[in-house]
Every structure is written in structure tokens, then in C-alpha cells.
Design a protein around this motif. Structure first.
Motif, short mmCIF file in Angstrom:
data_model
loop_
_atom_site.label_atom_id
_atom_site.label_comp_id
_atom_site.label_asym_id
_atom_site.label_seq_id
_atom_site.Cartn_x
_atom_site.Cartn_y
_atom_site.Cartn_z
N LEU A 77 0.82 -1.21 0.00
CA LEU A 77 0.00 0.00 0.00
C LEU A 77 0.85 1.26 0.00
CD1 LEU A 77 -2.83 -1.02 2.50
CD2 LEU A 77 -2.81 -1.20 0.01
N THR A 78 2.01 1.20 0.64
CA THR A 78 2.91 2.35 0.65
C THR A 78 3.86 2.33 -0.54
OG1 THR A 78 4.40 1.12 2.14
CG2 THR A 78 2.83 2.65 3.15
N ARG A 79 3.71 1.32 -1.40
CA ARG A 79 4.49 1.15 -2.62
C ARG A 79 5.98 0.97 -2.34
NH1 ARG A 79 3.52 1.99 -7.43
NH2 ARG A 79 5.23 0.54 -7.43
N LEU A 80 6.28 0.38 -1.18
CA LEU A 80 7.65 -0.06 -0.91
C LEU A 80 7.91 -1.38 -1.63
CD1 LEU A 80 7.93 0.77 2.89
CD2 LEU A 80 8.75 2.12 0.96
N LEU A 81 6.84 -2.08 -2.00
CA LEU A 81 6.92 -3.29 -2.81
C LEU A 81 6.04 -3.12 -4.04
CD1 LEU A 81 6.63 -6.14 -0.13
CD2 LEU A 81 8.69 -5.46 -1.37
#
Length: 359
Positions: A77-81
Motif C-alpha cells: 500500500l505504501t508502494r515499498l513493494l
């Protein structure tokens, strides 16, 4: 105070109760490679088809055993992945596959509180440098200067503003987590993903940090996605709770409905393990002990993933995956044989998406 966000001043800001985040079919598979040529021989199905939404100003909690995919979901959701499949909609905008440069402006709106306050703070930097880093990275110039803004943030989370020049090792675990929270609040985010924010802290100070998060939400109209495994903590701070098992959501309901009328057998088992300080009440409660270990996400069981440990499993559970359906208004369950059936008052209406569940 410069750090308190004036929601009314921004006409584009979602209003309380409106949908802020929507997730559809979210997947994350980690490839497993072997051999000299590193050929892919399988995939760890960490997250496998999640559907939910988060409304502005609410707290949605993801709970489940270790390894069920909670933290991976938060990092997606935090776009770390990078997601393998699915769609993430934030404020009506598809952010599923945005590049690093495209995500940079959105970092102001989506922030994360990390689990371990000891490893998430750079020991070589002062508190002022750590909390002020978001201003420098996003090239934001506070009205009264970075130092004043950082001191206001420290005061907001219950720390002494004069500790601006101290280092993380001079603080206790609870104080370090407050520093991490202050850093998260620096850019006035709209969504905060809190990855087990109190699990690494002493029990004596967990309640203080939880109360701080609640007070900040009330004061700043924050929206939380809370990742946790402590159901007693979740009960006090959540508006809705999603129970995850082996990469899937098996039950999603409001706090009262889930704790008083759990319908999925896995949820019933989790709640039976919550400690009760009253000996008389504890003696009356049935303790459900699940047999066996959690299956590997590298090779999850077919159909219902919980059938290998479920005391109600029948043949259909091994051959047909139960869809996440609404058995009551706002209460979704993925089970062929749900618990508390006598308390179900609404006929199943079939699969619904996360947005409809929030309405």
C-alpha cells in the motif's frame, strides 16, 4: 501550531467517511529460484487477492498470525513493494504501478510507522535531523523554519522539544516510537500504515502509545491502516477489523460485530486465545487449540486454506474456495460453514467489493 493540518482549507481533501483507499484483487508473489541459471521453481504467495477499502478518518486493522501477509500488504500500500497483480486506488487515482519519481509527491500523503523503533531510527543522526528529514527530502519549507516545526512535532507526540539535539540511544523504546510517529506526521499525511507499532514495546507503555495514536487521530483527522496480532489492542482502536490467514482475508467486519459475533472458525480460535484477567470468566470460556502448523505460502492448501486446521472442515472445503460474502450488513466471511449461524439475520447476497462493505 504549524504541524496541525487544516482540513477545511483544502477543497480536494476527502471528507470524513468518504473512501480514501480502495484495494481490489491485490497480490504479491515472491519468486523462488534455484540452480545455476536461477530458474523460477515456484512462488511464495504472500498476498493473494485482497479486496477492501479504507474510509477517511477510520481505523482498519489487519490481524492474523505471523506470516499471513499483513506486513507485506502494508508495504504494498505504501508502494515499498511492487504488486504482482491487483489494483490500488488512492483518492481516486490508480497508484498500483507508479514509478519512484511518480510516487515521490504521494509520499507526503501515505506514510508508515515501522514496527521496531530501535532499527527504524538512524543512530548517527540527532532527533532533529531524523524528524526534519521529510521536510528536506520533499523540499518543504515550514513557515517558521524546520527546527521550530520539528520541536512542535516533538511536543505534539509528548516529547520535550529541548531534546532536539539528542540521539536515539538516549531515549527509551516508547520514546523512540514517539520520535518515529513525529517523523511520520511531519508532512501531514492522509493515510498512515502502522505496522505493529507497539509489539516491540514493553507492555507497561503499549497503552500510552496506543492512546497517543488515538488522540492524534481525533486531533488531526488521521486515517490508519493498523497491522497487529494483539487482538486486545485492536479492539480499542479499530473501527473495522480484517482477519487474514495465509495471504487472504477470511473475515471483515466492524469491531463490535467481529468481537461479539465472530463467524469464521479461524477468528473464533484467535479470540479464544485473548487473555482474560478475570479467573471466573476465563474458566467459562472454551479455549480452541488449532492442530498443526500454518501451511507454507509456497504451497498453500487448495480451496479453503484453513481446512487443514479447521474442526468444521468437510469435503467441499477441500475442493471449492469459499468467496468472501456478506452474511450480515458490513460483515463479510469466507467460509462454507460459518460460526454463529443462529445470529445471522440477513440472507447471503454474494461477493461484494471493498467499497460496498464500507458503505
Amino acid at each position: 501550531m504549524a504541524t496541525v493540518q487544516d482540513k477545511a482549507a483544502d477543497p480536494t481533501q476527502p471528507k470524513l467517511g468518504e473512501e480514501l483507499l480502495s484495494v481490489t484483487g491485490l497480490q504479491k508473489y515472491f519468486p523462488v529460484r534455484k540452480g545455476l541459471l536461477q530458474r523460477q521453481v515456484g512462488a511464495v504467495q504472500a498476498v493473494d487477492g485482497l479486496d477492501f477499502s479504507v474510509a477517511m478518518g477510520e481505523t482498519l486493522s489487519l490481524v492474523g498470525e505471523s506470516g499471513c501477509g499483513k506486513t507485506t500488504t502494508g508495504r504494498l500500500l505504501t508502494r515499498l513493494l511492487e504488486p504482482t497483480a491487483g489494483k490500488i486506488i488512492f483518492e481516486g487515482r490508480d497508484i498500483t504501478h507508479l514509478s519512484t519519481n511518480q510516487m515521490r509527491p504521494l509520499r507526503r500523503d501515505v506514510q508508515m510507522i515501522f514496527q521496531d523503533p530501535y532499527s527504524s531510527l538512524n543512530p548517527r543522526h540527532t532527533v532533529g535531523t531524523i524528524v526534519g528529514a521529510p521536510f528536506r527530502l520533499q523540499k518543504v519549507k515550514p513557515e517558521n523554519g524546520v527546527k521550530r516545526a520539528v520541536q512542535d512535532l516533538l511536543e505534539l507526540v509528548g516529547l520535550n522539544p529541548e531534546h532536539y539535539n539528542r540521539y536515539p540511544h538516549e531515549f527509551s523504546g516508547g520514546q523512540r516510537q514517539r520520535i518515529g510517529i513525529a517523523r511520520t506526521l511531519a508532512l501531514k499525511p492522509k493515510l498512515i500504515v502502522a505496522d505493529e507499532p507497539v509489539s516491540a514495546l514493553d507492555v507497561s507503555i503499549q497503552a500510552q502509545v496506543v492512546n497517543l495514536l488515538e488522540d492524534l487521530q481525533n486531533e488531526l483527522d488521521l486515517t490508519y491502516l493498523l497491522i497487529a496480532h494483539d487482538l486486545s489492542v485492536v479492539r480499542h482502536v479499530s473501527d473495522r477489523v480484517a482477519v487474514m490467514y495465509l495471504g487472504k482475508i477470511v473475515e471483515l467486519a466492524d469491531r463490535t460485530g467481529l468481537y461479539e459475533r465472530p463467524m469464521h472458525p479461524y477468528t473464533v480460535a484467535l479470540l479464544s486465545a485473548v487473555p482474560i484477567p478475570d479467573p471466573e470468566r476465563r474458566a467459562k470460556r472454551e479455549r480452541i487449540r488449532l492442530q498443526g502448523d500454518v501451511p507454507s505460502p509456497l504451497n498453500p492448501p487448495p480451496a479453503c486454506r484453513f481446512h487443514t486446521r479447521c474442526w468444521k472442515a468437510q469435503e467441499i472445503c477441500k475442493t471449492e474456495e469459499p468467496p468472501l460474502v456478506a452474511l450480515k450488513p458490513g460483515h463479510q466471511v469466507a467460509c462454507h460453514f460459518p460460526e454463529n449461524e443462529d445470529k445471522i439475520t440477513v440472507t447471503p447476497i454474494g461477493p461484494i467489493d471493498g467499497a460496498a462493505a464500507a458503505e
